[in-house]
Design an enzyme around this catalytic site. Structure first.
Site, PDB file in Angstrom:
ATOM      1  N   TYR A  71       0.817  -1.209   0.000  1.00  0.00           N
ATOM      2  CA  TYR A  71       0.000   0.000   0.000  1.00  0.00           C
ATOM      3  C   TYR A  71       0.857   1.269   0.000  1.00  0.00           C
ATOM      4  O   TYR A  71       0.341   2.376   0.025  1.00  0.00           O
ATOM      5  CB  TYR A  71      -0.936   0.008   1.224  1.00  0.00           C
ATOM      6  CG  TYR A  71      -0.181  -0.115   2.536  1.00  0.00           C
ATOM      7  CD1 TYR A  71       0.231   1.017   3.234  1.00  0.00           C
ATOM      8  CD2 TYR A  71       0.152  -1.366   3.053  1.00  0.00           C
ATOM      9  CE1 TYR A  71       0.945   0.909   4.415  1.00  0.00           C
ATOM     10  CE2 TYR A  71       0.861  -1.475   4.225  1.00  0.00           C
ATOM     11  CZ  TYR A  71       1.260  -0.338   4.905  1.00  0.00           C
ATOM     12  OH  TYR A  71       1.981  -0.458   6.074  1.00  0.00           O
ATOM     13  N   GLU A  76      11.403  -4.056   4.988  1.00  0.00           N
ATOM     14  CA  GLU A  76      10.284  -3.551   5.772  1.00  0.00           C
ATOM     15  C   GLU A  76      10.465  -3.737   7.282  1.00  0.00           C
ATOM     16  O   GLU A  76      10.061  -2.864   8.049  1.00  0.00           O
ATOM     17  CB  GLU A  76       8.979  -4.242   5.334  1.00  0.00           C
ATOM     18  CG  GLU A  76       8.685  -4.156   3.858  1.00  0.00           C
ATOM     19  CD  GLU A  76       8.382  -2.744   3.382  1.00  0.00           C
ATOM     20  OE1 GLU A  76       7.992  -1.892   4.206  1.00  0.00           O
ATOM     21  OE2 GLU A  76       8.535  -2.472   2.185  1.00  0.00           O
TER      22      GLU A  76
END
Length: 196
Positions: A18, A95
Site C-alpha cells: 500500500y 520492511e
C-alpha cells in the site's frame, strides 16, 4: 509472525502493498492484482530514517491504522515456489529490519472480482515503534516530506508516486489524506523554488 511461520506448508502467498511496493516491489512474483483491504486506513504517520530520510531529518512514509469503516487500496502480489522464500527474505530486510514494520494476515479483495477475497500478508508499523511519528496536519506532513531525502531518494518522490498510482490504478477512489498531503508538499516546493 515470523516469515518461516507464514510460509509453513504453503506453496504460494499473496503480499499486499500500500506504499512503495505498489510501484517498486523489487521481488519476483507470479501475478499482481489491484484491490483493497478493509478495516485499515493508510496514513503518513511512520518515520523513515533510511530510505526516505535520515536520523536528523526523518522522512514520512505510510503505515496502516485500524479503522473498521475504512478501506485501503493497493496491489497484492502472488508469490509461489522459490519466489516465496526469496520475497520474504528481501521484505524482512526492507520492511522489518530497516522499516520497523510487523506482519499480519488480512483479507484482500481484488478489484472487479465477485467480492471474494484471498488471505494476504501485510506489513504494518505500530505506535510502539521508535520510528513511529504519529498524526500531524496535512500541512506539517507535507512540509516534512518536501525537504527530506534518504538512501532511496527524495521523500517527495515517494509521495508523488503513491498519488500517481492511486489516480491511474484506482481512479474511483478519493484518498483525502494522501491528496491533501500531496497538495501541501507541492505548495512548499513551489515556495522554496520561488525563493531561490
Amino acid at each position: 509472525m515470523k516469515p518461516q511461520d507464514i510460509i509453513a506448508g504453503k506453496s504460494s502467498l499473496w503480499i499486499f502493498g500500500y506504499g512503495s511496493l505498489v510501484w517498486k516491489p523489487d521481488f519476483k512474483y507470479k501475478r499482481s492484482e489491484v484491490g483493497y483491504i478493509r478495516g485499515y486506513k493508510r496514513r503518513f504517520w511512520h518515520g523513515d530514517n533510511f530510505h526516505r530520510g535520515n536520523d536528523e531529518s526523518p522522512g514520512r512514509v505510510v503505515t496502516l491504522i485500524e479503522d473498521e469503516d475504512a478501506t485501503t487500496w493497493g496491489v497484492a502480489f502472488e508469490v509461489s515456489g522459490s519466489q516465496l522464500e526469496d520475497s520474504l527474505k528481501y521484505l524482512t530486510v526492507r520492511e522489518t529490519v530497516r522499516g520497523g514494520y510487523i506482519t499480519k494476515m488480512v483479507d484482500f479483495f481484488p478489484d472487479g472480482e465477485d467480492g471474494s477475497s484471498v488471505q494476504a500478508l501485510v506489513y504494518i508499523a505500530t505506535a510502539d515503534n521508535p520510528l513511529y511519528l504519529g498524526p500531524a496536519t496535512s500541512e506539517e506532513i507535507g512540509a516534512q516530506i518536501a525537504v527530506c531525502r534518504g538512501k532511496t531518494g527524495h521523500n517527495l518522490e515517494y509521495l508523488l508516486r503513491l498519488a500517481e498510482f492511486m489516480r491511474s490504478s484506482c481512479p474511483q477512489v478519493e484518498d483525502h489524506h494522501l491528496f491533501a498531503i500531496e497538495t501541501a508538499a507541492l505548495t512548499v516546493v513551489s515556495y522554496l523554488l520561488a525563493a531561490q
